[in-house]
Design a protein around this motif. Sequence first.
Motif, PDB file in Angstrom:
ATOM      1  N   TRP A  77       0.844  -1.207   0.000  1.00  0.00           N
ATOM      2  CA  TRP A  77       0.000   0.000   0.000  1.00  0.00           C
ATOM      3  C   TRP A  77       0.877   1.254   0.000  1.00  0.00           C
ATOM      4  O   TRP A  77       0.651   2.186  -0.783  1.00  0.00           O
ATOM      5  CB  TRP A  77      -0.910  -0.055   1.212  1.00  0.00           C
ATOM      6  N   GLU A  78       1.876   1.288   0.880  1.00  0.00           N
ATOM      7  CA  GLU A  78       2.764   2.448   0.971  1.00  0.00           C
ATOM      8  C   GLU A  78       3.513   2.661  -0.348  1.00  0.00           C
ATOM      9  O   GLU A  78       3.617   3.793  -0.849  1.00  0.00           O
ATOM     10  CB  GLU A  78       3.766   2.235   2.108  1.00  0.00           C
ATOM     11  N   SER A 110       1.192   3.932  -3.130  1.00  0.00           N
ATOM     12  CA  SER A 110       0.802   5.317  -2.903  1.00  0.00           C
ATOM     13  C   SER A 110       1.941   6.276  -3.224  1.00  0.00           C
ATOM     14  O   SER A 110       1.737   7.323  -3.855  1.00  0.00           O
ATOM     15  CB  SER A 110       0.335   5.502  -1.460  1.00  0.00           C
ATOM     16  N   ARG A 111       3.149   5.939  -2.787  1.00  0.00           N
ATOM     17  CA  ARG A 111       4.298   6.825  -3.060  1.00  0.00           C
ATOM     18  C   ARG A 111       4.622   6.867  -4.551  1.00  0.00           C
ATOM     19  O   ARG A 111       5.073   7.911  -5.052  1.00  0.00           O
ATOM     20  CB  ARG A 111       5.505   6.345  -2.266  1.00  0.00           C
ATOM     21  N   GLU A 130       2.380   6.686  -6.738  1.00  0.00           N
ATOM     22  CA  GLU A 130       1.166   7.258  -7.320  1.00  0.00           C
ATOM     23  C   GLU A 130       0.497   6.306  -8.312  1.00  0.00           C
ATOM     24  O   GLU A 130      -0.189   6.730  -9.232  1.00  0.00           O
ATOM     25  CB  GLU A 130       1.458   8.605  -7.982  1.00  0.00           C
ATOM     26  N   ASP A 135      -4.112   6.683  -6.050  1.00  0.00           N
ATOM     27  CA  ASP A 135      -4.167   8.101  -5.691  1.00  0.00           C
ATOM     28  C   ASP A 135      -3.942   8.279  -4.194  1.00  0.00           C
ATOM     29  O   ASP A 135      -4.794   7.865  -3.389  1.00  0.00           O
ATOM     30  CB  ASP A 135      -5.529   8.674  -6.089  1.00  0.00           C
ATOM     31  N   PRO A 136      -2.832   8.884  -3.760  1.00  0.00           N
ATOM     32  CA  PRO A 136      -2.595   9.053  -2.320  1.00  0.00           C
ATOM     33  C   PRO A 136      -3.569  10.025  -1.664  1.00  0.00           C
ATOM     34  O   PRO A 136      -3.747   9.981  -0.451  1.00  0.00           O
ATOM     35  CB  PRO A 136      -1.155   9.583  -2.265  1.00  0.00           C
ATOM     36  N   SER A 185      -4.757   7.624   0.717  1.00  0.00           N
ATOM     37  CA  SER A 185      -3.753   7.932   1.734  1.00  0.00           C
ATOM     38  C   SER A 185      -2.639   6.889   1.687  1.00  0.00           C
ATOM     39  O   SER A 185      -2.429   6.235   0.673  1.00  0.00           O
ATOM     40  CB  SER A 185      -4.393   8.001   3.116  1.00  0.00           C
ATOM     41  N   MET A 186      -1.907   6.744   2.798  1.00  0.00           N
ATOM     42  CA  MET A 186      -0.855   5.734   2.895  1.00  0.00           C
ATOM     43  C   MET A 186      -0.621   5.429   4.371  1.00  0.00           C
ATOM     44  O   MET A 186      -0.922   6.261   5.237  1.00  0.00           O
ATOM     45  CB  MET A 186       0.428   6.207   2.214  1.00  0.00           C
TER      46      MET A 186
END
Length: 287
Positions: free
Chosen positions: A49-50, A53-54, A56, A59-60, A64-65
Amino acid sequence: MSPDVLSTPVVDTAKPQDRAQSRARAARRRRAIVFAVRALLLVAVLGLWEALSRAEVIDPFNFSMPSKIWDQIWTWITHGTALGSLGEQIWYTLYEALLGWVIGVVAGVVCGIALGRVAFLADVLGPYIKVLNSIPRIVLAPIFVIWFGLGASSKVASAVVLVFFPVFFNAFQGAREVDRNLVANARILGASDRRVTLQVVIPSATSWIFTSLHVSFGFALIGAIVGEYIGATKGIGLLVAQSQGTFNSAGVYAAMVILAVVALAAEGLLTFAERRIFRWKPSDSDS
């Protein structure tokens, strides 16, 4: 080698104590492996997930993350929320859920045992119970806010209606599934209807009731959160509503994480209490 030697059965010379210790070690080893795999799975999901997200890939802003979610939780812990301290919000929601859960459980058990024992009551009230159960109970939350206001009463009422029905149906079925021979033997020994209910029916239905308790506390939390989301002065549900209103996705996920921790803690307490009460039942590892 003679045929007599080949036909001689192999005798297990292991002591019962040694076999019990071996089973205990195997059970501990299995629990350790299960815990390790669970932890690795959680780390893998959060890490993926992290990373997504980083990068992209997702969509962060919307998703979120994990790092931002943890930062939001830590900010609430150290600096409080706009509504007050985080502990106060957790306690307020937990108070509403617990009170609604207790009322719903007591009402569900009493009504379930009563209708399970008295066929006339079941025949008269059965259709009404089915009609009430068919109503989507979440939609009652706005009505409770109108009736009882923005305080805790409306959230407790939402929790009660969500808890009552699963507990009622399990208690009702448990009362119906009691061994008829036990009831007959108790009557032969001179037990009254009250003693049969208290000393035979309710103990026999306890396992059914405990099964519903695991699910019903989660329903109580849902009732409290939905009520707070619709209208409240404090609580985790209001934190979710405020975070959504400011497009703070990390705040929404952070509130969900906090609720998950509270629900898991409650589940652990219920499991511990069930094991203490039903110590005579063999555990899964013993089978």
